[in-house]
Scaffold this active site. Sequence first.
Site, PDB file in Angstrom:
ATOM      1  N   GLU A 200      -7.890   6.271   0.600  1.00  0.00           N
ATOM      2  CA  GLU A 200      -6.782   7.250   0.618  1.00  0.00           C
ATOM      3  C   GLU A 200      -7.112   8.495  -0.213  1.00  0.00           C
ATOM      4  O   GLU A 200      -6.718   9.608   0.148  1.00  0.00           O
ATOM      5  CB  GLU A 200      -5.471   6.589   0.178  1.00  0.00           C
ATOM      6  N   ASP A 201      -7.875   8.320  -1.280  1.00  0.00           N
ATOM      7  CA  ASP A 201      -8.229   9.477  -2.110  1.00  0.00           C
ATOM      8  C   ASP A 201      -9.229  10.383  -1.367  1.00  0.00           C
ATOM      9  O   ASP A 201      -9.157  11.613  -1.441  1.00  0.00           O
ATOM     10  CB  ASP A 201      -8.782   9.035  -3.476  1.00  0.00           C
TER      11      ASP A 201
ATOM     12  N   ARG B  55      -8.768  -7.060  -9.178  1.00  0.00           N
ATOM     13  CA  ARG B  55      -8.082  -6.593  -7.968  1.00  0.00           C
ATOM     14  C   ARG B  55      -6.784  -7.369  -7.813  1.00  0.00           C
ATOM     15  O   ARG B  55      -6.774  -8.604  -7.897  1.00  0.00           O
ATOM     16  CB  ARG B  55      -8.996  -6.802  -6.753  1.00  0.00           C
TER      17      ARG B  55
ATOM     18  N   ASP C  63      -3.106   2.646 -14.712  1.00  0.00           N
ATOM     19  CA  ASP C  63      -4.006   2.016 -15.682  1.00  0.00           C
ATOM     20  C   ASP C  63      -4.987   2.996 -16.325  1.00  0.00           C
ATOM     21  O   ASP C  63      -5.885   2.594 -17.046  1.00  0.00           O
ATOM     22  CB  ASP C  63      -4.765   0.860 -15.014  1.00  0.00           C
TER      23      ASP C  63
ATOM     24  N   MET D 271      -9.869   3.057 -18.550  1.00  0.00           N
ATOM     25  CA  MET D 271      -9.087   2.253 -17.603  1.00  0.00           C
ATOM     26  C   MET D 271      -8.822   0.903 -18.233  1.00  0.00           C
ATOM     27  O   MET D 271      -9.751   0.202 -18.629  1.00  0.00           O
ATOM     28  CB  MET D 271      -9.788   2.087 -16.253  1.00  0.00           C
TER      29      MET D 271
ATOM     30  N   TRP E  24      -6.680  -1.488  -0.538  1.00  0.00           N
ATOM     31  CA  TRP E  24      -7.486  -0.730  -1.481  1.00  0.00           C
ATOM     32  C   TRP E  24      -8.479   0.213  -0.793  1.00  0.00           C
ATOM     33  O   TRP E  24      -9.248  -0.214   0.077  1.00  0.00           O
ATOM     34  CB  TRP E  24      -8.247  -1.699  -2.398  1.00  0.00           C
TER      35      TRP E  24
END
Length: 345
Positions: free
Chosen positions: A257-258, A289, A194, A284, A254
């Site tokens: 992880e980053d 969500r 996105d 974006m 969500w």
Amino acid sequence: MGVLPTLFKVARRGKCLLLLVLCLCVLAWIAAISSDDVVKESPFEDLKAIEESPRRELESEMIPSVEEQTLKESCPERSPLLRGALKLTFEASVTLEQVESENQEVVGGQYNPADCVARQSVAILIPYRNREKHLLYFLYHLHPFLQRQQLHYAIYVIHQAGDVTFNRAKLLNVGYLEALKDYNWDCFIFHDVDLIPENDENLYVCEEQPKHLVVGRNSTGYKLRYKGYFGGVSGMTKDQFHLVNGFPNTYWGWGGEDDDLRIRIQLQRMTIVRPPAEVARYTMVFHKRDSGNQVNKDRMLLLRRTPQTWKKDGLNSCSYNILSVNREPLYINITADIGQPEHAH
Ligand code: UD2
Ligand code: MN
């Protein structure tokens, strides 16, 4: 006279058979140590074998051949096609057929500049499920954008099969491992579907250090969210990603992880580089969500453990089943069954 024949002569005299055996042992030992050194180059031997496995057929006429590389000149350091800040449009009427007909130089999801040899070969990896309209806008904007940068590139959409909790990071590991079966890409760009770049001076190439390409986006006032922020769009070379054992596979839902990837990078004493703020801007596409991507409540706990877990949770432990690989005109669709969280909460 060589060492060995001399030794045999001495041995034949029957005097020092023992010495001969001893010398051979020493030679064998030296050989063993030096081959050991080669092995030590990679902490993940099994992973290396996978990364260097035989290549699957990518549209071969698109792959730069050796002759081509010698005949054509390398593309200029700065592409003459760049236009800087762009006005993005999100027309409701755009169709896939239209985007396909506007991008006929893209074959099987891959593009290679006709007049010069690209400076890098880049695989764009998109974690994906159920975002059709976003993917359409992505293809609409990104193909011309990447072509203006004169890159050899392919777009991979890694589609999570089924409806268990989404796992962005694991999908990106799958994308890396599968894309390497096609071609030995120099650079991997991990990309939310996105996010649309607003300025084509934001180059989709890798650097000496891992690169974060999003400084700001429309919805957050184009400001960096926090210092170590590494989400949205990031780029790493094959070696950089290998060194950190890729993303963790254990972040379901969500968030987090980053940051985990950032910690892995820091543990390897690498640093994160970013383009200037006025260039690294994104829009974006609005979304809520998704169902199936609820907040990962364990993320803080997992992040505290990363220094202990990164070596065994990553590319070298990424198990999945490929359900299909479809080479669409504008992207390669890889549908994977990536399993489910080990412990249901
Ligand atoms: C932020 C980060 C993103 C990631 C996420 C937390 C930015 C700009 N982005 O995005 O990189 O760290 O937080 O996980 O900071 N997706 C699907 N289908 C789904 C769910 C997700 O395709 O059902 C993919 C899609 O590519 C999407 C990405 O996963 O762009 C991230 O998910 P998001 O857009 O819901 O999360 P967001 O915007 O908070
Ligand atoms: Mn998003």
